[in-house]
Design an enzyme around this catalytic site. Structure first.
Site, PDB file in Angstrom:
ATOM      1  CE  LYS A 186      -3.561  -2.596  -0.194  1.00 60.83           C
ATOM      2  NZ  LYS A 186      -4.446  -3.210   0.686  1.00 60.83           N
TER       3      LYS A 186
HETATM    4  C1  LIG Z   1      -5.333  -4.310   0.865  1.00 62.49           C
HETATM    5  C2  LIG Z   1      -6.831  -4.365   0.983  1.00 62.49           C
HETATM    6  C3  LIG Z   1      -7.614  -4.484   2.211  1.00 62.49           C
HETATM    7  C4  LIG Z   1      -7.081  -5.221   3.429  1.00 62.49           C
HETATM    8  O1  LIG Z   1      -5.984  -4.545   4.096  1.00 62.49           O
HETATM    9  P1  LIG Z   1      -5.224  -5.352   5.168  1.00 62.49           P
HETATM   10  O2  LIG Z   1      -4.192  -4.177   5.940  1.00 62.49           O
HETATM   11  O3  LIG Z   1      -4.313  -6.522   4.481  1.00 62.49           O
HETATM   12  O4  LIG Z   1      -6.243  -6.003   6.115  1.00 62.49           O
HETATM   13  C5  LIG Z   1      -9.047  -4.106   2.215  1.00 62.49           C
HETATM   14  N1  LIG Z   1      -9.208  -3.639   1.461  1.00 62.49           N
HETATM   15  C6  LIG Z   1      -8.943  -3.344   0.011  1.00 62.49           C
HETATM   16  C7  LIG Z   1      -9.752  -2.838  -1.058  1.00 62.49           C
HETATM   17  C8  LIG Z   1      -7.402  -3.853  -0.059  1.00 62.49           C
HETATM   18  O5  LIG Z   1      -6.950  -3.588  -1.271  1.00 62.49           O
END
Ligand SMILES: *Cc1c(COP(=O)(O)O)cnc(C)c1O
Length: 387
Positions: A186
């Site tokens: 991210k």
């Molecule tokens: C990455 C992601 C998540 C989950 O995030 P985590 O921190 O791994 O729990 C949820 N929603 C979307 C749209 C994502 O891309």
């Protein structure tokens, strides 16, 4: 000469992050402590929100958010099928049901006309859970208006949206509760981690207790003089969702760089946009109401003009040493969701069509100009060679 493999995504970790983590290791505080608290305070300032709660994932944060707004078994929550399964699985954690509606064919965000239709024909809907796909805000004014009209709560999945501004307002200041992800791919990476953001102090207090086993800290605050330091009270069967200080150390330094990271990703996106203008693809649509965090750069192949399909395109990119991905395999195509709700692929035709054409290209701050040119060269070569 064989070029080194260019991964689809990489975290951007510098000496600052390394030093901050080492400082944490030397401090003796490994779990939630001063760094987590400081990261929360700085994140609150960055978004412009009164309450932030650091958690160990966005998934955990979404779960706490739905619990905080009072979701009960059998309740329905409107959301998008064009997302990662975490968005919808948290609804099932609480015994509630996601009510999927199709996406807008330009932004790939939840289609507000479909939300309105679902609200006219369904009972028991308690909330809307939009995802700001790729880093572009959903149509929040329309979603806020529908939420007001039908007395619904809004929980936003902002896993892609750090930072994103909708009509000049920061995502994180719009709905009832917003949750960010700091997963390794991210725009701010702590390996695993997330942040819950809200302006509602009741929700914040509730989530704070549930984040760590249902331990209430207020018992100390309210009567600190006659309650011994070892005492605590459990007010609910809570969860183990707290962020640790090692992750927070990464977050503190990453947050300082987040705008520079965005600037680099924006440059890459602009180079892609320009280079791909005359190729058989749609480059990402940019809605004037939102900025773009450019977490993802998703192209849509014009399959009608090509001799290859999407999967072959991805295979050719891989042979050329370039990693790509697909965002997303719509949830209604996955076994669990398909079987639970008896979905057919065509139940969400826009999501299906978008998926079949979608390729996510590498876009991250540590890519240099040669990396970007290499991606451009390969995309052009594959597409022009298969017209
Ligand atoms: C990455 C992601 C998540 C989950 O995030 P985590 O921190 O791994 O729990 C949820 N929603 C979307 C749209 C994502 O891309």
């Amino acid at each position: 000469m064989i070029e080194k493999f260019l991964p689809f995504a990489l975290p951007c970790i510098g000496e600052e992050e390394i030093n901050e983590v080492v400082d944490t290791l030397r401090s003796g505080w490994l779990t939630s402590g001063p760094k987590t608290k400081y990261f929360e305070e700085e994140f609150a300032k960055f978004i412009g929100t009164p309450h932030t709660l650091a958690v160990n994932s966005c998934t955990a944060g979404l779960h706490l958010a739905l619990e905080a707004i009072g979701i009960q078994p059998g309740d329905k929550i409107i959301t998008t099928p064009y997302t990662f399964t975490a968005t919808a699985e948290v609804i099932r954690y609480l015994g509630a049901e996601p009510l999927f509606v199709d996406i807008n064919s330009n932004t790939f965000n939840i289609d507000v006309e479909q939300i309105a239709k679902a609200l006219e024909t369904n009972d028991g809907i308690k909330a809307i859970l939009p995802v700001h796909f790729a880093g572009q805000a959903s149509n929040m004014d329309a979603i806020l208006a529908l939420a007001k009209q039908y007395s619904l709560k809004i929980v936003e999945d902002a896993a892609h949206a750090l930072p994103t501004y909708y009509k000049g307002r920061a995502v994180g200041t719009l709905g009832d509760i917003t949750v960010y992800s700091f997963y390794v791919t991210k725009t701010l990476a702590t390996g695993e981690g997330g942040m819950i953001v809200t302006a509602n102090s009741d929700y914040a207090e509730h989530m704070q207790a549930l984040r760590l086993h249902g331990i209430s800290k207020d018992v100390f605050n309210r009567s600190s003089s006659n309650v011994p330091a070892w005492h605590y009270d459990i007010i609910a069967p809570g969860f183990k969702y707290n962020m640790n200080d090692i992750a927070a150390a990464l977050g503190i330094q990453q947050l300082l760089k987040v705008n520079n990271f965005l600037q680099r990703r924006t440059e890459i996106a602009e180079q892609y946009n320009q280079a791909f203008a005359d190729l058989p693809m749609r480059t990402p649509y940019q809605h004037p109401d939102s900025t773009h965090a450019w977490h993802l750069y998703v192209i849509q192949l014009k399959l009608e003009e090509l001799h290859i399909d999407r999967n072959t395109f991805i295979e050719r990119m891989k042979e050329a040493g370039i990693g790509t991905s697909v965002h997303f395999i719509p949830l209604h195509l996955h076994t669990y969701w398909r079987e639970r709700y008896n979905f057919k692929p065509t139940d969400f035709p826009v999501a299906l069509d978008t998926y079949q054409r979608a390729v996510s290209l590498p876009i991250y701050p540590s890519m240099n100009n040669a990396d970007v040119q290499r991606v451009i060269r390969q995309v052009k070569a594959i597409l022009q060679g298969n017209l």
